[in-house]
Design a protein around this motif. Structure first.
Motif, short mmCIF file in Angstrom:
data_model
loop_
_atom_site.label_atom_id
_atom_site.label_comp_id
_atom_site.label_asym_id
_atom_site.label_seq_id
_atom_site.Cartn_x
_atom_site.Cartn_y
_atom_site.Cartn_z
N HIS A 234 32.20 41.01 51.90
CA HIS A 234 31.95 39.59 51.67
C HIS A 234 31.25 39.38 50.34
N GLU A 235 30.22 40.16 50.08
CA GLU A 235 29.45 39.99 48.85
C GLU A 235 30.26 40.40 47.63
N GLU A 236 31.06 41.46 47.75
CA GLU A 236 31.85 41.89 46.60
C GLU A 236 32.87 40.84 46.21
N ASP A 237 33.48 40.19 47.22
CA ASP A 237 34.45 39.15 46.90
C ASP A 237 33.80 37.95 46.24
N ARG A 238 32.58 37.57 46.75
CA ARG A 238 31.84 36.48 46.12
C ARG A 238 31.53 36.81 44.68
N LYS A 239 31.12 38.07 44.45
CA LYS A 239 30.75 38.47 43.10
C LYS A 239 31.94 38.41 42.16
N GLN A 240 33.11 38.86 42.65
CA GLN A 240 34.29 38.85 41.80
C GLN A 240 34.67 37.44 41.38
N LEU A 241 34.62 36.51 42.32
CA LEU A 241 35.02 35.15 41.99
C LEU A 241 34.04 34.48 41.05
N SER A 242 32.74 34.85 41.16
CA SER A 242 31.75 34.20 40.32
C SER A 242 31.66 34.80 38.93
N THR A 243 32.39 35.90 38.69
CA THR A 243 32.41 36.46 37.34
C THR A 243 33.10 35.49 36.40
N PRO A 244 32.53 35.23 35.20
CA PRO A 244 33.16 34.29 34.28
C PRO A 244 34.62 34.63 34.02
N ALA A 245 35.45 33.60 33.99
CA ALA A 245 36.89 33.81 33.81
C ALA A 245 37.21 34.48 32.48
N TRP A 246 36.24 34.47 31.56
CA TRP A 246 36.43 35.15 30.27
C TRP A 246 36.90 36.58 30.47
N PHE A 247 36.36 37.26 31.50
CA PHE A 247 36.65 38.67 31.67
C PHE A 247 38.00 38.91 32.32
N PHE A 248 38.60 37.86 32.87
CA PHE A 248 39.89 38.00 33.51
C PHE A 248 40.98 37.26 32.74
N PHE A 249 40.63 36.66 31.63
CA PHE A 249 41.58 35.80 30.92
C PHE A 249 42.74 36.62 30.41
N ASN A 250 43.93 36.36 30.93
CA ASN A 250 45.09 37.17 30.65
C ASN A 250 45.84 36.64 29.43
N THR A 251 46.00 37.48 28.42
CA THR A 251 46.68 37.03 27.21
C THR A 251 48.04 37.71 27.06
N ARG B 289 46.64 35.83 52.52
CA ARG B 289 45.38 36.38 53.01
C ARG B 289 44.80 37.37 52.00
N PHE B 290 43.48 37.28 51.82
CA PHE B 290 42.76 38.21 50.96
C PHE B 290 41.64 38.85 51.78
N ASN B 291 41.25 40.08 51.41
CA ASN B 291 40.16 40.80 52.07
C ASN B 291 40.40 40.94 53.58
N VAL B 292 41.61 41.26 53.92
CA VAL B 292 41.96 41.41 55.33
C VAL B 292 41.13 42.52 55.98
N ALA B 293 40.86 43.59 55.21
CA ALA B 293 40.09 44.71 55.76
C ALA B 293 38.66 44.33 56.10
N GLU B 294 38.18 43.22 55.59
CA GLU B 294 36.80 42.80 55.81
C GLU B 294 36.65 41.83 56.98
N MET B 295 37.71 41.61 57.73
CA MET B 295 37.60 40.77 58.92
C MET B 295 36.80 41.50 60.00
N ILE B 296 36.22 40.73 60.92
CA ILE B 296 35.47 41.32 62.03
C ILE B 296 36.44 42.04 62.96
N LYS B 297 36.14 43.28 63.21
CA LYS B 297 36.99 44.06 64.11
C LYS B 297 36.60 43.83 65.57
N ASP B 298 35.27 43.59 65.80
CA ASP B 298 34.79 43.34 67.16
C ASP B 298 33.55 42.47 67.05
N ASP B 299 32.79 42.36 68.13
CA ASP B 299 31.62 41.49 68.13
C ASP B 299 30.39 42.16 67.56
N ALA B 300 30.52 43.35 67.02
CA ALA B 300 29.33 44.07 66.54
C ALA B 300 28.72 43.42 65.32
#
Length: 973
Positions: free
Chosen positions: A935-952, A917-928
């Motif tokens: 949600h948007e931050e996680d989308r942004k992280q995944l869409s960042t080019p892999a160049w910036f995360f490429f582990n050498t 599980r990822f982003n567990v803290a971002e689950m809905i706590k109630d019906d509010a």
């Protein structure tokens, strides 16, 4: 370097004879007297070589013969060092300027040459005298006669007798193997069946086979149990089987003719339901003879064959080659039970002060029953003093101490060693250079073997391919243990069991093949001359106590460097230098590396090194330069292009100088940087390296660069030329789009086997890539559409796919149809696009990793089955699902996990899903409402080019999904 140039048994005799022949054949300016001396050396050594090779085949030598053999072997090292120095003098005569200055300099140089050649001539005359004396001793000691008479040996006691007579109550951890073997044997089938049990020496094969024999033998009309030796007496073996199956009917005076015995046995067994165990088969040739006597009837007869060699196990198995039970090491609990039962009766009776050292001793035994029993038996002779037990524990890996039980264990292990051909013995002993529990990567080890001259190529095969077959053979014989596997089933890395390491270390030191100095053990041969030295220590005090001669060291491993380390100038004949894990290595230590004229292999693992000395270009014999773990070296010296023998240039990310076209021997080149400082000439020269099979390239030419078109044109041209010649493994990384080269690559690189394109999503996959019939590995970042997925799915030979897709929305989905990915075994998908597997999809897929947005899954009706069709992946064994929980209710996440588990449970192999599980803290706590920000931050992280995360940096050891021989270029070693 086509033949084996060095071995543990004969030293460097082969290499030396080849060099002497070259000296006599080539047009060197030698004095007549020197030529006569060289010819004499060659003739005498050739005569001795035949005898030394025969001695290498003998397991036991009398002290006099062993001493003569050792002296001859040491002499070959000394003579080769002298010849190497002489050949260097002949080749490196400097050109002198003309005129008066040239005349004067020439005169001075002439005097120097005369003095040097006089000294060399004196050395050769001394060596000639040593050879003559060795010849006299050979006659005086009658070495040849001793070799002839040594073939008459006393038959030793069978070391397997304790296993044959062990009582079930004394055994630990065998109930499951017994049941598994009986299950393989089947129950009541009409045809004959042969089941093999395979495992290393001391693992308990004989014990398991004997217990199965005791348990079910009475169910058969007749039965027999026979054990073989490495060179079995087939007549004696067949007579033994006949005496057991015929019992009272057996006539002990019957024929001793092998063919008649086979005929008699076949005739007796043809109408019987028989059960026969053939214990410890060493070759397929032996089995092929045995199976002629085992009549293939229809009464449900069974045979168990035990062996240490996997290929023999598969050869014996019948009617299918998969009827093989591979015996595993004992688990931790069974290891403890066996150890403590042997000494105290049970674990709870172990004294408190001995508990910790006992656990450490058990750990070092690595689950090998023979080792556990041996160490337990040894410790029963000790007092209950913790110091005494700790001494025994620490002795593992340092030769152990002399004890009858230890000698027994070594005798059993030595059977596997003595059965090896000479070249594999040498390669195995070389592993004593590495510390305990060291994970050794296959390609790294093979490169070391190549540089040392241990590998002989046959039939036009490349040395590294031949070396891999050596590696596989040691795995096959259960002498080294696999650690990681590649996507194609090849073994990526191995380790040596501590007990095997202890055994080969003793052998290597005994033969003065390897010398070892660590803080815990110092293993040096009685001779003061050291040939291969492994250092693993922290302080200078350890070295100052040794008066070893380092001028003869040919291979040096330094696992920890300190300031007062012996300088490189002390190692005048060094061939292999491996500075492993030396983060405090000072650049000044490398200043003398250019003087190591014989150096073939240089590996540096030190993050603080930023430059290489310019003198590195003087190393004309260099074959391997490994700078992978020197991330701060960003440029190579201009002199690097003088290394015309270099085959492997392995770096982190470096810029190459002009002149790379001179390095025509290059086969492996990675990782090089192409940016605005790179000359166009270098790119053009790169295309002319026709032997290059592996290339890793970091493209840093941006879209706004003023000369972009010139660079891209030459880049495309370079890849086209390499694709036409020998390119098989290619990795390209870039922070910029590489779309420009795909449609322009012509002709199609049909030899390409592995391809990686990382750093920026491609817009599409060109259709021509589907014609790459040899492509088995693809690691690519691309915008995923149904068309793209279908194109990749049509690749005819693809075994491994790692697919990154940072474009597209979570509302999009792609269907993996039943007509695509027919060969794919491993699939790793990183992206938001939802994948749905159709019935019959990916029919041979073994490993799957992908991710799901739980919120989109619960709201979408397009996904079909809630498990995404996992239930249709009929061959799946390993499943990992990364669930992104942002915006989803806990009930939805749990329902999704339950659906995945249910789908997996319906598969034939019942894989247990790894659900993260990822982003567990971002689950809905109630019906509010939903926490949109996460949600948007996680989308942004995944869409960042892999160049910036490429582990050498160092990879995570067992990450099977990423292990590839050609594309895993940024891994250590």
């Amino acid at each position: 370097m086509d033949g084996i140039m060095a071995s543990a048994a004969t030293g460097v005799m082969s290499s030396l004879l080849a060099k002497l022949a070259d000296l006599l054949r080539e047009d060197y300016q030698m004095q007549k007297g020197m030529r006569r001396e060289i010819a004499f050396l060659k003739d005498e050594l050739s005569s001795m070589n035949a005898l030394v090779e025969r001695l290498a085949d003998m397991e036991v030598l009398d002290p006099q013969t062993r001493e003569w053999r050792n002296q001859v072997r040491e002499m070959t090292y000394d003579i080769e060092d002298c010849v190497d120095d002489y050949m260097r003098q002949l080749r490196n005569e400097p050109q002198r300027p003309s005129g008066v200055v040239g005349f004067f300099l020439g005169y001075v140089q002439k005097v120097k040459e005369l003095v040097t050649r006089h000294e060399t001539a004196e050395q050769i005359r001394e060596l000639r005298d040593r050879i003559v004396e060795a010849g006299h001793r050979r006659k005086r000691y009658k070495i040849d006669d001793a070799v002839k008479s040594a073939n008459i040996n006393v038959v030793p006691v069978d070391r397997r007798l304790p296993a044959l007579y062990a009582e079930l109550g004394d055994l630990v951890g065998i109930s499951v193997p017994i049941d598994e073997v009986i299950k393989l044997l089947g129950d009541g089938e009409q045809g004959m069946k042969v089941v093999s049990i395979v495992g290393c020496g001391g693992l308990g094969k004989t014990t398991i086979a004997n217990q199965v024999y005791r348990k079910i033998a009475e169910q058969f009309d007749c039965q027999a149990f026979v054990s073989l030796s490495q060179n079995p007496d087939m007549v004696m073996m067949f007579r033994s089987i006949l005496s057991q199956v015929k019992k009272d009917e057996w006539d002990s005076t019957s024929s001793s003719d092998k063919e008649l015995l086979i005929s008699e046995l076949r005739d007796f067994l043809k109408d019987k339901r028989y059960f026969i165990v053939i214990d410890d088969i060493w070759s397929t040739q032996a089995w092929n003879t045995i199976k002629f006597a085992l009549f293939e009837n229809t009464y449900g007869s069974i045979v168990i064959a035990t062996t240490r060699i996997h290929t023999v196990a598969r050869s014996c198995s019948f009617p299918h080659h998969d009827l093989v039970y591979e015996l595993r090491m004992l688990n931790e609990n069974d290891s403890k039970r066996l150890f403590f039962r042997r000494i105290f009766g049970s674990e709870d009776k172990c004294p408190h002060q001995l508990k910790e050292v006992s656990i450490e001793t058990i750990r070092k035994c690595g689950g090998l029953p023979l080792a556990i029993i041996t160490m337990a038996s040894l410790l029963t002779t000790k007092s209950y003093s913790r110091a005494d037990w700790l001494k025994v524990c620490n002795s593992i890996g340092s030769g152990l101490e002399k004890n009858w039980d230890v000698e027994e264990m070594n005798m059993i292990l030595s059977l596997s060693y003595s059965h090896l051909p000479h070249h594999l013995r040498t390669c195995l002993l070389y592993l004593s250079m590495f510390p305990e529990d060291y994970v050794i990567k296959r390609d790294y080890l093979v490169r070391r073997w190549v540089a040392e001259g241990f590998i002989s190529a046959h039939g036009g095969r490349k040395l590294d391919d031949e070396g891999e077959s050596y590696f596989n053979e040691l795995i096959n014989r259960s002498l080294i243990q696999p650690v990681d596997y590649q996507y194609d089933g090849r073994i990526h890395s191995c380790r040596v069991h501590d007990m095997i390491l202890d055994f080969i270390t003793c052998k290597a030191v005994q033969e003065n093949f390897v010398s070892i100095i660590t803080e815990r053990k110092q293993m040096l041969a009685s001779q003061v001359k050291v040939h291969r030295l492994s250092l693993d220590h922290h302080g200078q005090e350890l070295l100052t106590s040794y008066s070893m001669v380092t001028t003869h060291v040919r291979s040096l491993n330094i696992f920890r460097y300190f300031e007062d380390m012996w300088p490189l100038s002390n190692f005048q004949v060094l061939r292999v230098l491996d500075l492993d894990g030396n983060e405090n290595l000072d650049s000044s230590y490398l200043e003398d590396v250019g003087k190591l004229f014989q150096l073939r292999y240089l590996r540096i693992k030190a993050s603080n090194i930023i430059t290489l000395p310019e003198q590195i270009g003087e190393l004309q014999f260099m074959v391997v330069l490994d700078l992978l773990n020197c991330p701060n070296i960003i440029e190579l010296p201009a002199s690097i292009v003088k290394l015309r023998c270099l085959k492997w240039l392995i770096a982190h990310r470096v810029r190459l100088p002009e002149g790379i076209g001179n390095m025509q021997a290059l086969e492996f080149l990675s990782f090089i940087v192409v940016d605005y400082t790179t000359s166009i000439t270098m790119l053009q020269e790169l295309g002319g390296l026709t032997k290059l099979s592996t290339l890793g390239l970091d493209w840093r030419i941006g879209t706004q660069h003023r000369d972009k078109n010139i660079y891209t044109g030459n880049f495309i041209s370079m890849l086209g030329k390499l694709g036409r010649s020998n390119l098989r493994y290619l990795t390209l990384i870039s922070p910029w789009s590489l779309d420009f080269f795909l449609d322009s690559w012509s002709p199609v690189p049909y030899l390409l086997q592995e391809l990686g394109i990382k750093g920026w999503d491609l817009s599409k996959i060109p259709a021509w890539m589907a014609s790459l019939t040899n492509l088995t590995y693809l690691d690519i970042e691309v915008k995923l559409t149904q068309e793209t997925l279908q194109t990749i799915g049509n690749f005819p030979s693809l075994l491994f796919l790692k697919l990154h897709s940072n474009m597209g929305g979570p509302w999009e989905s792609c269907l993996v149809s039943s007509r695509s990915f027919q060969c794919l075994k491993k699939f790793n998908f990183i992206g938001w696009t939802s994948l749905i597997f159709e019935g019959g999809a990916m029919p041979v897929l073994d490993t799957l990793e992908f991710q799901i947005l739980a919120h989109e899954a619960q709201n979408s009706s397009t996904f079909g089955h809630p498990d995404r069709g996992i239930r249709y992946l009929s061959a799946l064994r390993k499943l990992t699902v990364n669930i992104h929980c942002q915006g989803a209710r806990i009930e939805a996440v749990e329902a999704l996990e339950a659906a995945i588990r249910m789908g997996a449970s319906m598969l034939p192999n019942h894989p247990k899903p790894a659900l993260h599980r990822f982003n567990v803290a971002e689950m809905i706590k109630d019906d509010a409402g939903i926490k949109k920000q996460g949600h948007e931050e996680d989308r942004k992280q995944l869409s960042t080019p892999a160049w910036f995360f490429f582990n050498t940096s160092e990879p995570g050891g067992g990450q099977e999904m990423s292990l590839s021989p050609g594309l895993d270029l940024l891994q250590d070693g």
